[in-house]
Design a protein around this motif. Sequence first.
Motif, PDB file in Angstrom:
ATOM      1  N   ASN A  63      14.314  -0.594  44.869  1.00 34.05           N
ATOM      2  CA  ASN A  63      13.588  -1.573  44.050  1.00 34.05           C
ATOM      3  C   ASN A  63      14.507  -2.296  43.071  1.00 34.05           C
ATOM      4  OD1 ASN A  63      11.155  -1.045  45.292  1.00 34.05           O
ATOM      5  ND2 ASN A  63      10.472   0.423  43.750  1.00 34.05           N
ATOM      6  N   GLN A  64      15.465  -1.562  42.494  1.00 36.72           N
ATOM      7  CA  GLN A  64      16.394  -2.189  41.558  1.00 36.72           C
ATOM      8  C   GLN A  64      17.350  -3.137  42.267  1.00 36.72           C
ATOM      9  OE1 GLN A  64      15.915  -1.910  38.216  1.00 36.72           O
ATOM     10  NE2 GLN A  64      14.133  -0.812  39.030  1.00 36.72           N
ATOM     11  N   LEU A  65      17.819  -2.749  43.442  1.00 35.99           N
ATOM     12  CA  LEU A  65      18.703  -3.622  44.212  1.00 35.99           C
ATOM     13  C   LEU A  65      17.995  -4.926  44.587  1.00 35.99           C
ATOM     14  CD1 LEU A  65      20.404  -0.960  46.514  1.00 35.99           C
ATOM     15  CD2 LEU A  65      21.551  -2.339  44.766  1.00 35.99           C
ATOM     16  N   VAL A  66      16.737  -4.808  44.987  1.00 35.33           N
ATOM     17  CA  VAL A  66      15.959  -5.998  45.328  1.00 35.33           C
ATOM     18  C   VAL A  66      15.789  -6.896  44.099  1.00 35.33           C
ATOM     19  CG1 VAL A  66      13.667  -6.834  46.015  1.00 35.33           C
ATOM     20  CG2 VAL A  66      14.742  -4.957  47.267  1.00 35.33           C
ATOM     21  N   GLY A  71      17.264 -11.885  41.446  1.00 36.72           N
ATOM     22  CA  GLY A  71      17.456 -12.494  40.136  1.00 36.72           C
ATOM     23  C   GLY A  71      16.417 -12.093  39.111  1.00 36.72           C
ATOM     24  N   ASP A  72      15.531 -11.157  39.466  1.00 32.85           N
ATOM     25  CA  ASP A  72      14.510 -10.696  38.519  1.00 32.85           C
ATOM     26  C   ASP A  72      15.096  -9.764  37.469  1.00 32.85           C
ATOM     27  OD1 ASP A  72      12.515 -12.122  39.841  1.00 32.85           O
ATOM     28  OD2 ASP A  72      12.150 -10.477  41.249  1.00 32.85           O
ATOM     29  N   ARG A  73      16.153  -9.076  37.838  1.00 36.86           N
ATOM     30  CA  ARG A  73      16.875  -8.241  36.873  1.00 36.86           C
ATOM     31  C   ARG A  73      18.300  -8.787  36.788  1.00 36.86           C
ATOM     32  NH1 ARG A  73      18.360  -1.715  36.911  1.00 36.86           N
ATOM     33  NH2 ARG A  73      19.451  -1.806  34.908  1.00 36.86           N
ATOM     34  N   ALA A  74      18.590  -9.412  35.684  1.00 37.79           N
ATOM     35  CA  ALA A  74      19.885 -10.078  35.534  1.00 37.79           C
ATOM     36  C   ALA A  74      20.961  -9.102  35.080  1.00 37.79           C
ATOM     37  CB  ALA A  74      19.770 -11.217  34.529  1.00 37.79           C
ATOM     38  N   LEU A  81      27.013 -10.214  44.325  1.00 37.45           N
ATOM     39  CA  LEU A  81      27.479  -9.073  45.124  1.00 37.45           C
ATOM     40  C   LEU A  81      26.507  -8.667  46.224  1.00 37.45           C
ATOM     41  CD1 LEU A  81      29.087  -6.697  42.458  1.00 37.45           C
ATOM     42  CD2 LEU A  81      30.240  -8.221  44.059  1.00 37.45           C
ATOM     43  N   LEU A  82      25.231  -8.933  46.026  1.00 38.38           N
ATOM     44  CA  LEU A  82      24.227  -8.519  47.009  1.00 38.38           C
ATOM     45  C   LEU A  82      23.713  -9.682  47.862  1.00 38.38           C
ATOM     46  CD1 LEU A  82      22.082  -6.185  44.699  1.00 38.38           C
ATOM     47  CD2 LEU A  82      23.995  -5.536  46.174  1.00 38.38           C
TER      48      LEU A  82
END
Length: 202
Positions: A63-66, A71-74, A81-82
């Motif tokens: 979930n964090q990687l997604v 761009g939801d978690r900057a 990188l992803l």
Amino acid sequence: MKKLIAGVVLGVGLTAMAHGAGDPKAGEENAAVCAGCHGQGGAKPVMGVYPKLSGLGEKYLYNQLVAIKDGDRAIPEMTGLLDDMSDQDLQDLAAYYNDQDMVVSQADPDLVDQGSALYRGGNMASGVPACAGCHSPQGTGNEPAGYPALGGQNAEYLVEQLKAYRDGDRAAGSNAAIMMDVASKLTDAEIEAVSSYISGLN
């Protein structure tokens, strides 16, 4: 009623399958780029402000990687990188890091009592719930709910994240509202104490 129960069980089962579909071996192939900051196996980051990724929980990691990719978690250090990774690549990466062993840190002895009290019992006076309620008494988290394993995590990183939740800077994901509410009731001293305690929890 039986159909309803069967539907719920099937739904939970499919959700579990969807978030347990990563291939650790395939994930290891994509993990080389991560090692520069998070260390080999994600267990020994090069700086305290970077998180340990080992054993956090596959659902949480995915979930964090997604969120980071979308761009939801900057996270400036992870910009781009992803971008070339598929959803399956992210699942595999999450599975790989979840399979790695957490290296436990050392808590500050002066903060253990206060940190332990907060982690295990919260603060009734200010309405802070016990961290153990979601993240387990041993800090092993709750994989089906997507609550990360915290035991052994870098204290410096935890301090930064709790303050980010408190300030509203970290608001992505379905569980963010829970953490934002909890962190809003924590003082700086409490954040320091509970973060230190968690870093030595195993």
